[in-house]
Design a protein around this motif. Structure first.
Motif, PDB file in Angstrom:
ATOM      1  N   ARG A 135     -22.046 -12.103 -71.368  1.00  0.00           N
ATOM      2  CA  ARG A 135     -20.789 -12.793 -71.353  1.00  0.00           C
ATOM      3  C   ARG A 135     -20.707 -13.350 -69.960  1.00  0.00           C
ATOM      4  O   ARG A 135     -20.160 -14.511 -69.811  1.00  0.00           O
ATOM      5  CB  ARG A 135     -19.657 -11.601 -71.146  1.00  0.00           C
ATOM      6  CG  ARG A 135     -18.305 -12.042 -71.304  1.00  0.00           C
ATOM      7  CD  ARG A 135     -17.264 -11.047 -71.266  1.00  0.00           C
ATOM      8  NE  ARG A 135     -15.830 -11.331 -71.531  1.00  0.00           N
ATOM      9  CZ  ARG A 135     -15.186 -11.853 -70.482  1.00  0.00           C
ATOM     10  NH1 ARG A 135     -15.429 -11.528 -69.038  1.00  0.00           N
ATOM     11  NH2 ARG A 135     -13.878 -12.270 -70.435  1.00  0.00           N
ATOM     12  N   ARG A 139     -20.084 -17.501 -69.180  1.00  0.00           N
ATOM     13  CA  ARG A 139     -18.977 -17.977 -68.465  1.00  0.00           C
ATOM     14  C   ARG A 139     -19.451 -19.017 -67.193  1.00  0.00           C
ATOM     15  O   ARG A 139     -18.901 -19.779 -67.052  1.00  0.00           O
ATOM     16  CB  ARG A 139     -18.028 -16.825 -67.958  1.00  0.00           C
ATOM     17  CG  ARG A 139     -17.290 -16.071 -68.960  1.00  0.00           C
ATOM     18  CD  ARG A 139     -16.104 -14.992 -68.533  1.00  0.00           C
ATOM     19  NE  ARG A 139     -15.227 -15.852 -67.323  1.00  0.00           N
ATOM     20  CZ  ARG A 139     -14.029 -16.183 -68.133  1.00  0.00           C
ATOM     21  NH1 ARG A 139     -13.591 -16.214 -69.218  1.00  0.00           N
ATOM     22  NH2 ARG A 139     -13.169 -16.789 -67.163  1.00  0.00           N
ATOM     23  N   GLY A 143     -17.966 -23.653 -69.835  1.00  0.00           N
ATOM     24  CA  GLY A 143     -16.812 -24.407 -69.645  1.00  0.00           C
ATOM     25  C   GLY A 143     -16.063 -23.671 -68.856  1.00  0.00           C
ATOM     26  O   GLY A 143     -14.975 -24.268 -68.240  1.00  0.00           O
ATOM     27  N   HIS A 144     -16.187 -22.563 -68.251  1.00  0.00           N
ATOM     28  CA  HIS A 144     -15.529 -21.975 -67.240  1.00  0.00           C
ATOM     29  C   HIS A 144     -16.330 -21.943 -65.949  1.00  0.00           C
ATOM     30  O   HIS A 144     -15.885 -21.538 -64.593  1.00  0.00           O
ATOM     31  CB  HIS A 144     -15.403 -20.558 -67.290  1.00  0.00           C
ATOM     32  CG  HIS A 144     -14.365 -20.077 -68.418  1.00  0.00           C
ATOM     33  ND1 HIS A 144     -12.958 -20.329 -68.479  1.00  0.00           N
ATOM     34  CD2 HIS A 144     -14.705 -19.497 -69.660  1.00  0.00           C
ATOM     35  CE1 HIS A 144     -12.693 -20.072 -69.476  1.00  0.00           C
ATOM     36  NE2 HIS A 144     -13.451 -19.563 -70.526  1.00  0.00           N
ATOM     37  N   GLY A 145     -17.328 -22.582 -65.804  1.00  0.00           N
ATOM     38  CA  GLY A 145     -18.358 -22.719 -64.566  1.00  0.00           C
ATOM     39  C   GLY A 145     -19.043 -24.000 -64.635  1.00  0.00           C
ATOM     40  O   GLY A 145     -18.496 -24.939 -64.312  1.00  0.00           O
ATOM     41  N   LEU A 148     -17.868 -27.196 -66.612  1.00  0.00           N
ATOM     42  CA  LEU A 148     -16.559 -27.577 -66.179  1.00  0.00           C
ATOM     43  C   LEU A 148     -17.125 -28.335 -64.694  1.00  0.00           C
ATOM     44  O   LEU A 148     -16.373 -29.425 -64.419  1.00  0.00           O
ATOM     45  CB  LEU A 148     -15.619 -26.605 -65.708  1.00  0.00           C
ATOM     46  CG  LEU A 148     -14.391 -26.812 -65.123  1.00  0.00           C
ATOM     47  CD1 LEU A 148     -13.677 -27.969 -66.193  1.00  0.00           C
ATOM     48  CD2 LEU A 148     -13.375 -25.677 -65.186  1.00  0.00           C
ATOM     49  N   ARG A 170     -14.202 -26.578 -54.734  1.00  0.00           N
ATOM     50  CA  ARG A 170     -14.112 -26.299 -56.199  1.00  0.00           C
ATOM     51  C   ARG A 170     -14.990 -26.793 -57.090  1.00  0.00           C
ATOM     52  O   ARG A 170     -15.572 -25.595 -57.874  1.00  0.00           O
ATOM     53  CB  ARG A 170     -12.528 -26.479 -56.770  1.00  0.00           C
ATOM     54  CG  ARG A 170     -12.628 -25.931 -58.231  1.00  0.00           C
ATOM     55  CD  ARG A 170     -10.781 -26.076 -58.545  1.00  0.00           C
ATOM     56  NE  ARG A 170     -10.651 -25.373 -59.732  1.00  0.00           N
ATOM     57  CZ  ARG A 170     -10.730 -26.226 -60.878  1.00  0.00           C
ATOM     58  NH1 ARG A 170     -10.831 -27.546 -61.189  1.00  0.00           N
ATOM     59  NH2 ARG A 170     -10.705 -25.525 -62.369  1.00  0.00           N
ATOM     60  N   LEU A 174     -18.031 -24.231 -59.051  1.00  0.00           N
ATOM     61  CA  LEU A 174     -18.430 -24.334 -60.456  1.00  0.00           C
ATOM     62  C   LEU A 174     -19.562 -24.797 -60.885  1.00  0.00           C
ATOM     63  O   LEU A 174     -20.342 -23.928 -61.640  1.00  0.00           O
ATOM     64  CB  LEU A 174     -17.298 -25.110 -61.095  1.00  0.00           C
ATOM     65  CG  LEU A 174     -15.843 -24.698 -60.910  1.00  0.00           C
ATOM     66  CD1 LEU A 174     -14.816 -25.760 -61.552  1.00  0.00           C
ATOM     67  CD2 LEU A 174     -15.451 -23.365 -61.633  1.00  0.00           C
ATOM     68  N   ALA A 178     -21.688 -21.125 -59.562  1.00  0.00           N
ATOM     69  CA  ALA A 178     -21.357 -19.879 -60.570  1.00  0.00           C
ATOM     70  C   ALA A 178     -22.710 -19.514 -61.138  1.00  0.00           C
ATOM     71  O   ALA A 178     -22.620 -18.061 -61.220  1.00  0.00           O
ATOM     72  CB  ALA A 178     -20.683 -20.879 -61.900  1.00  0.00           C
TER      73      ALA A 178
END
Length: 286
Positions: A135, A139, A143-145, A148, A170, A174, A178
């Motif tokens: 999991r 992430r 698309g969360h890391g 994105l 930011r 990402l 990440a």
């Protein structure tokens, strides 16, 4: 000591990847093995050091380390394509879409991403640890890391105004950070321990790494970096260097390394290699 540990980790993970990728057939298998060749194996090193700190057995640690290298390789293959960064050189060799073609590059990246999830879900770990690893990787790499972050990076190229420093932080947290965070915390996750100190380490580490990359794009030697340099300035791209200047970027990178080292205090001298890794990322030439 650090350089030896990094080399040993790299060799072990490369051997494991060779075994994992050996069954893949034809041109796809060749392209997958080509994409995974070379590199510093820094993310894999973080996994193995994190695992060592938490007493995780070698076999699942190697599976997790190989998994992150497969994801990293996939990301580079796609990132180098004409629809994204359009690079023709990676690790001193032609990029996958140049050596083969764009379709093979897409499929190679897709296959390597799938291999990564096979590795973490097959690892000899308790079910909950494998679930949390998988999991977390989804992430961090999706698309969360990282994905994105890449979307934001592409959008910035045609934005009406350059990104601010906070926006760049930011984006890079990402796109680059990440996967570093997943790597550095993997050992704690596998052991069911608190990953918070290593997450703080990785946050600072990842930004320091990216600042060093931005500096290398300005000052680096293509023969040493193994990739094209000067692309950010040519594209008018906002970077840590363009906003902070070279001296300011170097000072910020050093501040972040100090933060990363401070975050390792709970582990004492056992985290020496991780401290050296943080110092290494701002002194490297590739």
């Amino acid at each position: 000591m650090f350089q030896n540990a990094l080399a040993e980790a790299g060799a072990a993970v490369s051997d494991h990847l060779d075994d994992v990728l050996a069954p893949f057939e034809g041109e796809l298998g060749a392209a997958m093995r080509y994409a995974c060749g070379g590199g510093k194996r820094l993310r894999a090193f973080l996994v193995l050091e994190s695992a060592r700190l938490h007493g995780v057995a070698r076999s699942p640690a190697l599976d997790a380390a190989a998994a992150i290298e497969a994801v990293h390789a996939y990301s580079l293959v796609h990132d180098d394509m004409p629809c994204m960064d359009d690079d023709d050189l990676r690790r001193g060799l032609p990029t996958v879409h140049v050596k083969w073609d764009e379709a093979m590059a897409v499929l190679t990246g897709d296959a390597l991403q799938a291999v990564a999830f096979e590795l973490v879900t097959d690892a000899d770990l308790p079910d909950m640890a494998r679930l949390c690893l998988a999991r977390g990787l989804a992430r961090a790499g999706g698309g969360h890391g990282m994905v994105l972050g890449q979307v934001l990076d592409i959008a910035a190229e045609t934005a009406a105004t350059p990104l601010t420093l906070d926006q760049i932080k930011r984006l890079q947290a990402l796109k680059t950070g990440a996967l570093f965070e997943w790597s550095a915390t993997a050992g704690a996750v596998m052991a069911g321990a608190d990953p918070a100190p290593l997450a703080r380490y990785a946050e600072a580490f990842g930004l320091a790494f990216q600042i060093a990359d931005d500096i290398l794009d300005v000052e680096g030697d293509e023969a040493q970096t193994g990739k094209r340099v000067g692309k950010d300035a040519a594209a008018g791209k906002a970077t840590f260097v363009s906003l902070m200047g070279l001296d300011g970027a170097r000072a910020e990178a050093q501040r972040l390394v100090d933060l990363a080292c401070d975050a390792l205090a709970p582990y004492g001298e056992a985290a020496g290699n991780l401290r050296e890794a943080a110092r290494f990322v701002i002194s490297r030439q590739s």
